[in-house]
Motif scaffolding. Structure first.
Motif, PDB file in Angstrom:
ATOM      1  N   ARG A 188      -3.638   0.605 -12.157  1.00  0.00           N
ATOM      2  CA  ARG A 188      -3.540   2.064 -12.026  1.00  0.00           C
ATOM      3  C   ARG A 188      -4.735   2.738 -12.702  1.00  0.00           C
ATOM      4  N   ARG A 189      -5.111   2.219 -13.872  1.00  0.00           N
ATOM      5  CA  ARG A 189      -6.246   2.799 -14.612  1.00  0.00           C
ATOM      6  C   ARG A 189      -7.573   2.506 -13.927  1.00  0.00           C
ATOM      7  N   GLU A 190      -7.619   1.418 -13.174  1.00  0.00           N
ATOM      8  CA  GLU A 190      -8.856   1.075 -12.456  1.00  0.00           C
ATOM      9  C   GLU A 190      -9.011   1.879 -11.167  1.00  0.00           C
ATOM     10  N   VAL A 202       8.513   2.498  -6.750  1.00  0.00           N
ATOM     11  CA  VAL A 202       7.727   3.314  -7.692  1.00  0.00           C
ATOM     12  C   VAL A 202       6.330   3.453  -7.104  1.00  0.00           C
ATOM     13  N   GLU A 203       5.845   4.688  -7.008  1.00  0.00           N
ATOM     14  CA  GLU A 203       4.549   4.961  -6.365  1.00  0.00           C
ATOM     15  C   GLU A 203       3.482   5.064  -7.448  1.00  0.00           C
ATOM     16  N   GLU A 219      -4.878  10.607  -5.737  1.00  0.00           N
ATOM     17  CA  GLU A 219      -5.353  10.257  -7.084  1.00  0.00           C
ATOM     18  C   GLU A 219      -6.159   8.966  -7.110  1.00  0.00           C
ATOM     19  N   GLY A 220      -5.795   8.001  -6.228  1.00  0.00           N
ATOM     20  CA  GLY A 220      -6.430   6.684  -6.289  1.00  0.00           C
ATOM     21  C   GLY A 220      -7.741   6.616  -5.543  1.00  0.00           C
ATOM     22  N   ILE A 268       0.858  -1.200   0.000  1.00  0.00           N
ATOM     23  CA  ILE A 268       0.000   0.000   0.000  1.00  0.00           C
ATOM     24  C   ILE A 268       0.892   1.247   0.000  1.00  0.00           C
ATOM     25  N   ASN A 269       0.335   2.328  -0.531  1.00  0.00           N
ATOM     26  CA  ASN A 269       1.097   3.577  -0.634  1.00  0.00           C
ATOM     27  C   ASN A 269       1.228   4.215   0.754  1.00  0.00           C
TER      28      ASN A 269
END
Length: 665
Positions: free
Chosen positions: A461-463, A664-665, A409-410, A400-401
């Motif tokens: 990422r797109r989802e 990479v985030e 953004e997510g 997780i970030n």
């Protein structure tokens, strides 16, 4: 126990062989011209006669056996071939023109209206495939040629998606092996051909892009034939290759939609290709009256219909509304009902009331069906063998970030969201593995290569998923206390003037040169290396830099071998932000003297973020948010700052760049 005697009559006046084994004490030879004699030892000598033609021993062997001695197994008598269907997969190395060839086949079989707008590479349907120009998922379609239905499966060419190809070969009876008329057989050509031969499929070779100026069809055919021999193809499979068939290999130009039996004489359409498919690829062997059996080879999801299982019907008849048994193995079975049934007609799925054995169909109504399960008869159904795919070689850590920018953004940011999504991917992606990491919010994802995992990251990422990934690592094995690591075969095509830099780069990464040769008339050199998978991580960018963007690198997994020693993949350190804030032109002007920057002015950064590449080894902390000190003394003129254009790295580039202590985030 009389020894067997076999009379061989050669059609040749100079040579007569009364018997193979005149001395009964000597053991019989096991192989005679590719024919296994051990299986014939029970035959009566009076009824056994092998006839050869003297000139060409590669012609089919005729063997006449009396009716009494022929073993009649029940299984063979039940199995019959369907003449009205052909199931084929189109396999090839990346960029050899599979999807373009399917386009031409669809257009010429009048799947689309004459005035209908059809985009290029119509089979590459999702956004990622269209953006990257590659096929990621295998897809079904069908065409009709002279009353024969041809089910076509378009497959990906990258070795990272080899799992897609392996499972698709369960559905087909033959493959079109597409080979580029200049490059010839490449690493992935070898992989897909090896798998097709293991499944015992018929192979038709299509030399594509024959209209290229530097085409060399003779070289390509010889190389492909050598590849067949190297992979131990049987006589029947070589028969289709053209050695014993009455036609030669098919030459085609997929983009022009032309094919022919010789490179200089192409027909105006793909007629010769369709004829070869019908003549050289057998119809499906089916058990028409047997108990229902269908292997779920692919899964799709529809918002209204739920999970859709796609596969080939091996035996029996499937009907809409039918009660069936779903089996994983002999022990675990459950019952379900078929709510809807579809077959592939032209470019779409069409509802069907019933499907007979041999055809490829899509089934709705079984909510929990998985790839590799068998849809069988309710009373006497038995499972088909499960699908096996090769093991993954590269792993990455997903977590997780935890950065200060989390949630900006997510939409899905928790470890529960991440876990659910990763385990859902396993249902479709057979070659991928997911396991829990050292902490509760870390997951280890293993795949066939970095591209395999990068495509998953990009889709997530797109989802709307927000997470961090660590650097790719190879999956090592320990056998007899020896550490083994995966090795790959890498091929590089590079202009002669840049060859020195590329050879030096591969040497540093523990690569061993296997082959080097000139290719075509353009002064290009073809290099073939065996190199540890570790040495390939981050290699693509380095090779492009060394060859000024002209080299083409292709890789494929070869085998596990002894640990090659330490490999340094990156000489330079990173430039790291010193504090939180917004970057300024004033600070970047002095920072860019330390290396190349990833960011421009006015971008939000946080302490510990990588903002550039240091020009020396070791990391360096910079203050990229520093503002110019304001004084009350007037300056004559505001100083103009000239900033370099920041590096624009894609997701793949970022993952190749990072090292052990970076994310990479």
């Amino acid at each position: 126990n009389r020894e067997m005697e076999m009379a061989i009559s050669f059609h040749n006046s100079y040579l007569k062989a009364p018997s193979i084994n005149p001395n009964p004490k000597l053991p019989l030879p096991k192989q005679l011209f590719g024919l296994n004699l051990s299986s014939l030892s029970s035959f009566n000598s009076k009824t056994t006669c092998l006839k050869f033609r003297s000139r060409n021993l590669t012609k089919p062997v005729k063997c006449s056996v009396s009716q009494a001695t022929q073993p009649a197994t029940e299984k063979k008598s039940q199995l019959m071939r369907r003449r009205d269907i052909r199931n084929i997969a189109i396999v090839a190395h990346v960029d050899h023109g599979k999807t373009t060839l399917v386009d031409a086949m669809l257009k010429q079989s009048k799947v689309f209206r004459d005035n209908q707008f059809v985009q290029e590479r119509v089979m590459d349907s999702n956004d990622l495939e269209r953006e990257r120009g590659i096929t990621i998922l295998s897809k079904n379609t069908s065409i009709t040629y002279k009353d024969t239905k041809i089910n076509i499966i378009d497959t990906p060419g990258h070795s990272d998606f080899g799992g897609e190809v392996e499972r698709i070969l369960n559905m087909v009876d033959g493959v079109l092996l597409v080979v580029d008329s200049v490059e010839g057989p490449m690493p992935q050509t070898r992989f897909v051909l090896k798998k097709a031969l293991e499944f015992g499929l018929a192979v038709v070779v299509v030399v594509n892009k024959i209209d290229r100026p530097s085409a060399r069809p003779d070289f390509v055919i010889n190389s492909t034939f050598e590849l067949f021999i190297e992979l131990n193809a049987t006589d029947e499979q070589l028969y289709v290759f053209g050695m014993q068939c009455d036609f030669q290999v098919i030459y085609a130009s997929g983009i022009k939609g032309k094919a022919g039996l010789s490179p200089d004489n192409l027909a105006e359409d793909l007629g010769p290709l369709f004829e070869s498919i019908i003549r050289c690829i057998p119809g499906p062997r089916i058990d028409k009256d047997g108990a229902l059996q269908m292997l779920a080879t692919n899964i799709e999801y529809d918002e209204h219909k739920g999970r859709i299982a796609i596969g080939r019907l091996h035996a029996g008849v499937l009907q809409r509304g039918m009660e069936v048994r779903v089996c994983t193995s002999e022990d675990s079975c459950r019952y379900a009902r078929i709510s809807e049934l579809f077959v592939y007609e032209k470019f779409s799925r069409i509802p069907a009331e019933r499907v007979e054995a041999g055809d490829i169909c899509a089934v709705c109504g079984i909510e929990d069906i998985q790839i590799g399960e068998t849809i069988a008869d309710k009373t006497s159904g038995k499972p088909l063998p499960a699908i096996k795919v090769e093991e993954p070689t590269v792993k990455m850590a997903f977590s997780i970030n935890t950065s200060p920018f989390v949630g900006r953004e997510g939409k899905y940011v928790t470890s529960r969201n991440l876990r659910d999504r990763l385990y859902r991917e396993l249902e479709r992606n057979l070659a991928m593995r997911v396991e829990d990491g050292e902490t509760a919010d870390t997951f280890i994802v293993s795949g066939r290569g970095t591209l395999h995992i990068t495509i998953l990251i990009e889709n997530m990422r797109r989802e709307g998923y927000e997470f961090m990934v660590g650097p790719p690592k190879v999956i090592n094995k320990k056998i007899d206390d020896k550490l083994l690591e995966p090795y790959e075969i890498a091929t590089v095509e590079v202009p002669e003037e840049h060859m020195g830099a590329v050879v030096e780069l591969l040497g540093k990464r523990r690569g061993q040169m296997i082959d080097m040769q000139g290719v075509g008339s353009e002064g290009t050199t073809f290099l073939k290396y065996k190199i540890p998978t570790r040495g390939l991580l981050g290699l693509r960018n380095a090779i492009l830099t060394a060859s000024r963007g002209t080299a083409i690198l292709n890789t494929i997994f070869d085998s596990y071998g002894p640990w090659a020693g330490d490999i340094i993949t990156r000489d330079q350190g990173s430039l790291v932000a010193f504090e939180d804030g917004s970057s300024s032109s004033y600070a970047l002007a002095s920072s860019q003297e330390r290396g190349q920057m990833f960011i421009g002015p006015g971008m939000e950064v946080y302490k510990g973020q990588i903002v550039g590449i240091h020009q020396r080894p070791g990391d360096l902390s910079l203050n990229v948010c520093k503002k110019k000190a304001a004084t009350n003394i007037r300056s004559n003129k505001e100083q103009t700052v000239v900033l370099d254009t920041p590096l624009d790295y894609s997701l793949d580039d970022c993952i190749e760049y990072i090292q052990e202590d970076e994310l990479v985030e």
